[in-house]
Enzyme design. Structure first.
Site, PDB file in Angstrom:
ATOM      1  N   HIS A   1    -101.894 -15.368  60.750  1.00  0.00           N
ATOM      2  CA  HIS A   1    -103.352 -15.259  60.577  1.00  0.00           C
ATOM      3  C   HIS A   1    -103.968 -14.132  61.389  1.00  0.00           C
ATOM      4  O   HIS A   1    -105.179 -13.930  61.358  1.00  0.00           O
ATOM      5  CB  HIS A   1    -104.026 -16.590  60.901  1.00  0.00           C
ATOM      6  CG  HIS A   1    -103.619 -17.664  59.950  1.00  0.00           C
ATOM      7  ND1 HIS A   1    -104.231 -17.867  58.739  1.00  0.00           N
ATOM      8  CD2 HIS A   1    -102.595 -18.549  60.002  1.00  0.00           C
ATOM      9  CE1 HIS A   1    -103.631 -18.842  58.097  1.00  0.00           C
ATOM     10  NE2 HIS A   1    -102.632 -19.280  58.848  1.00  0.00           N
TER      11      HIS A   1
ATOM     12  N   HIS B   1     -96.790 -24.114  63.320  1.00  0.00           N
ATOM     13  CA  HIS B   1     -96.694 -24.279  61.867  1.00  0.00           C
ATOM     14  C   HIS B   1     -95.417 -25.017  61.426  1.00  0.00           C
ATOM     15  O   HIS B   1     -94.366 -24.885  62.056  1.00  0.00           O
ATOM     16  CB  HIS B   1     -96.709 -22.882  61.234  1.00  0.00           C
ATOM     17  CG  HIS B   1     -96.916 -22.871  59.754  1.00  0.00           C
ATOM     18  ND1 HIS B   1     -95.893 -22.712  58.858  1.00  0.00           N
ATOM     19  CD2 HIS B   1     -98.046 -22.990  59.009  1.00  0.00           C
ATOM     20  CE1 HIS B   1     -96.377 -22.722  57.628  1.00  0.00           C
ATOM     21  NE2 HIS B   1     -97.689 -22.883  57.696  1.00  0.00           N
TER      22      HIS B   1
ATOM     23  N   LYS C   1    -101.662 -13.333  53.394  1.00  0.00           N
ATOM     24  CA  LYS C   1    -103.001 -13.741  53.836  1.00  0.00           C
ATOM     25  C   LYS C   1    -103.922 -12.512  53.850  1.00  0.00           C
ATOM     26  O   LYS C   1    -104.237 -11.991  52.791  1.00  0.00           O
ATOM     27  CB  LYS C   1    -102.882 -14.485  55.148  1.00  0.00           C
ATOM     28  CG  LYS C   1    -102.212 -15.845  54.858  1.00  0.00           C
ATOM     29  CD  LYS C   1    -101.745 -16.653  56.001  1.00  0.00           C
ATOM     30  CE  LYS C   1    -101.134 -17.941  55.452  1.00  0.00           C
ATOM     31  NZ  LYS C   1    -100.241 -18.591  56.380  1.00  0.00           N
TER      32      LYS C   1
ATOM     33  N   ASP D   1     -95.683 -15.972  65.862  1.00  0.00           N
ATOM     34  CA  ASP D   1     -96.048 -16.022  64.449  1.00  0.00           C
ATOM     35  C   ASP D   1     -97.463 -15.459  64.313  1.00  0.00           C
ATOM     36  O   ASP D   1     -98.417 -16.021  64.843  1.00  0.00           O
ATOM     37  CB  ASP D   1     -95.965 -17.479  63.973  1.00  0.00           C
ATOM     38  CG  ASP D   1     -96.319 -17.635  62.501  1.00  0.00           C
ATOM     39  OD1 ASP D   1     -97.123 -16.847  61.975  1.00  0.00           O
ATOM     40  OD2 ASP D   1     -95.791 -18.589  61.874  1.00  0.00           O
TER      41      ASP D   1
ATOM     42  N   GLU E   1     -97.836 -19.392  67.902  1.00  0.00           N
ATOM     43  CA  GLU E   1     -98.619 -18.582  66.968  1.00  0.00           C
ATOM     44  C   GLU E   1     -99.660 -17.797  67.753  1.00  0.00           C
ATOM     45  O   GLU E   1    -100.158 -18.282  68.762  1.00  0.00           O
ATOM     46  CB  GLU E   1     -99.334 -19.490  65.958  1.00  0.00           C
ATOM     47  CG  GLU E   1     -98.373 -20.258  65.087  1.00  0.00           C
ATOM     48  CD  GLU E   1     -99.076 -21.261  64.163  1.00  0.00           C
ATOM     49  OE1 GLU E   1    -100.223 -21.026  63.764  1.00  0.00           O
ATOM     50  OE2 GLU E   1     -98.450 -22.289  63.861  1.00  0.00           O
TER      51      GLU E   1
ATOM     52  N   ASN F   1    -107.181 -17.565  52.405  1.00  0.00           N
ATOM     53  CA  ASN F   1    -106.784 -16.752  53.563  1.00  0.00           C
ATOM     54  C   ASN F   1    -106.915 -15.260  53.259  1.00  0.00           C
ATOM     55  O   ASN F   1    -106.367 -14.426  53.972  1.00  0.00           O
ATOM     56  CB  ASN F   1    -105.327 -17.055  53.930  1.00  0.00           C
ATOM     57  CG  ASN F   1    -105.129 -18.517  54.273  1.00  0.00           C
ATOM     58  OD1 ASN F   1    -105.913 -19.086  55.019  1.00  0.00           O
ATOM     59  ND2 ASN F   1    -104.104 -19.124  53.723  1.00  0.00           N
TER      60      ASN F   1
ATOM     61  N   SER G   1    -103.281 -21.700  62.643  1.00  0.00           N
ATOM     62  CA  SER G   1    -103.758 -21.718  61.266  1.00  0.00           C
ATOM     63  C   SER G   1    -104.812 -22.776  60.985  1.00  0.00           C
ATOM     64  O   SER G   1    -105.647 -22.593  60.108  1.00  0.00           O
ATOM     65  CB  SER G   1    -102.577 -21.896  60.321  1.00  0.00           C
ATOM     66  OG  SER G   1    -101.815 -23.023  60.682  1.00  0.00           O
TER      67      SER G   1
HETATM   68  C1  LIG Z   1     -99.089 -19.405  56.094  1.00  0.00           C
HETATM   69  C2  LIG Z   1     -98.255 -19.465  57.308  1.00  0.00           C
HETATM   70  C3  LIG Z   1     -96.885 -19.224  57.238  1.00  0.00           C
HETATM   71  C4  LIG Z   1     -96.178 -19.054  55.925  1.00  0.00           C
HETATM   72  O1  LIG Z   1     -96.408 -17.815  55.345  1.00  0.00           O
HETATM   73  P1  LIG Z   1     -96.207 -17.649  53.765  1.00  0.00           P
HETATM   74  O2  LIG Z   1     -95.989 -16.203  53.584  1.00  0.00           O
HETATM   75  O3  LIG Z   1     -97.447 -18.163  53.129  1.00  0.00           O
HETATM   76  O4  LIG Z   1     -95.007 -18.462  53.389  1.00  0.00           O
HETATM   77  C5  LIG Z   1     -96.163 -19.188  58.415  1.00  0.00           C
HETATM   78  N1  LIG Z   1     -96.770 -19.407  59.605  1.00  0.00           N
HETATM   79  C6  LIG Z   1     -98.079 -19.689  59.696  1.00  0.00           C
HETATM   80  C7  LIG Z   1     -98.682 -19.912  61.037  1.00  0.00           C
HETATM   81  C8  LIG Z   1     -98.857 -19.740  58.549  1.00  0.00           C
HETATM   82  O5  LIG Z   1    -100.147 -20.052  58.638  1.00  0.00           O
END
Ligand SMILES: *Cc1c(COP(=O)(O)O)cnc(C)c1O
Length: 393
Positions: free
Chosen positions: A213, A137, A242, A210, A181, A48, A185
């Site tokens: 990404h 997620h 990421k 969220d 989101e 990522n 993801s």
């Molecule tokens: C990766 C991800 C997370 C978690 O983030 P980290 O900092 O890696 O714990 C939360 N939400 C989504 C949509 C993700 O892809």
């Protein structure tokens, strides 16, 4: 062997039989878009690190500088004595970049979602209704589960469905929260933020986005898509792990919201603050991101090129419109087999299987980096074409 190990062995055998067993493996992070395993270099299409920032010299330098100046650890939780000056400054910088009154740092994105939702729902009261995209997620589901609420799930990115669910419960008491989101993801598609913002406003709902990404990659200044509905997104969270290249996460919103989380969020209160090295890396990434328009454009171009070519090979890429391009295979065994065959040819593209994605939608999740060249992508496409030919033969 301990008596419980028989239980664990049985559990692992069951997973293996269903092609669902997962294992960790060690890779060396060689260069953006490349990994090494043992002596072998592989093209990496599953990280990522979309902009290659994890190896950016300025980020590394500032992380090192912060360690030398502030030490290896934060020494305590934020509320005890773990809040450092850099911590406060990063939160201010972040709020400016996100266009919000305030922002709060968290240890990780998973932890933020798992801890913030229960805190919000506690403040909103027992009769709050939580509307969640069904492909959201795992950490968002975790947060809802921890809060003990029953989720009202809407079809993926189907705002008509969401609206009908909201309308059907319009007479019921309680606050509403919509959780989704901005970039999904495992699918690489986006939600329609302006429409979602308008819908939330119409139903008086709290909008929780969220941006894991999207942060660093999309939206105004590269700081996410929440900026497309100014004033209508109540909370946006994202991660620094990421595109931002290091670790840690954030929540951005109003001052009152952030101050309430400082008081109500267990995952903020009872954990040690982020260590100085991580703060240094985050600080540098926040300085770099606004200036990376060229990298973002290269990433988008790479993704367009890859998507068209994968489709031309006869694989479905769903509604992907970002740097995440799923190549849908369907069956988990086939997805795993394809991923293994690509790896034998020096290409890393992870097979994503249930429960991460719904049954029957196993896929290769191809994640691009701005550092991938056209030759890199062509190498992947060539290998994929060969393997599909073997398959169909
Ligand atoms: C990766 C991800 C997370 C978690 O983030 P980290 O900092 O890696 O714990 C939360 N939400 C989504 C949509 C993700 O892809």
């Amino acid at each position: 062997m301990h008596v419980f190990d028989a239980l664990f062995e049985q559990f692992l055998r069951d997973a293996e039989l269903r092609s669902l067993r997962r294992e960790t493996r060690a890779f060396d992070h060689a260069a953006p878009g490349r990994s090494r395993e043992g002596g072998r270099e592989l093209l990496n299409f599953c990280s990522n690190d979309y902009l290659g920032l994890s190896l950016h010299p300025e980020i590394i330098a500032r992380a090192c500088d912060y360690v030398r100046r502030h030490g290896a650890g934060a020494t305590a939780s934020r509320l005890v004595c773990g809040t450092s000056m850099p911590c406060m400054q990063i939160e201010e910088k972040l709020a400016r970049a996100k266009g919000t009154e305030a922002a709060l740092l968290f240890s990780s994105g998973w932890q933020a979602n798992a801890a913030v939702l229960p805190a919000l729902l506690h403040i909103m009261g027992k009769d709050a209704q939580v509307y969640v995209d069904r492909l959201a997620h795992a950490s968002l589901h975790q947060g809802c589960n921890a809060a003990g609420v029953r989720q009202i799930r809407f079809h993926h990115n189907d705002l008509n469905h969401l609206e009908s669910l909201l309308r059907a419960r319009a007479g019921q008491p309680g606050h509403r929260i919509i959780v989704t989101e901005t970039v999904f993801s495992m699918d690489g598609d986006r939600c329609d933020v302006p429409r979602l913002g308008a819908l939330a406003e119409r139903f008086g709902a709290f909008l929780y986005l969220d941006e894991a990404h999207a942060t660093g990659v999309l939206g105004p200044g590269g700081m996410g898509l929440a900026g497309l509905a100014p004033g209508q997104v109540h909370l946006s969270m994202g991660t620094f792990s990421k595109a931002m290249g290091s670790f840690g996460a954030y929540v951005a919103g109003s001052r009152a919201l952030c101050d309430s989380l400082i008081n109500a969020c267990s995952g903020f209160i009872y954990t040690t603050a982020l260590p100085p090295a991580v703060l240094g890396a985050i600080d540098a990434a926040l300085d770099l991101i606004p200036c990376m328009q060229a990298e973002r454009a290269a990433l988008e171009e790479n993704a367009d090129y890859l998507r068209n070519a994968v489709r031309a090979l006869g694989l479905d890429t769903g509604d992907s419109s970002t740097q995440i391009v799923p190549a849908l295979v369907g069956d988990e065994r086939r997805a795993l087999e394809l991923s293994r065959r690509l790896e034998a040819r020096g290409m890393l593209a992870t097979a994503i299987r249930p429960p991460t994605v719904p049954r029957g939608t196993s896929r290769l999740r191809i994640a691009l980096s701005a550092a991938h060249t056209r030759d890199d992508i062509d190498a992947l496409l060539g290998a994929l074409a060969d393997e599909l030919e073997v398959w169909h033969a």
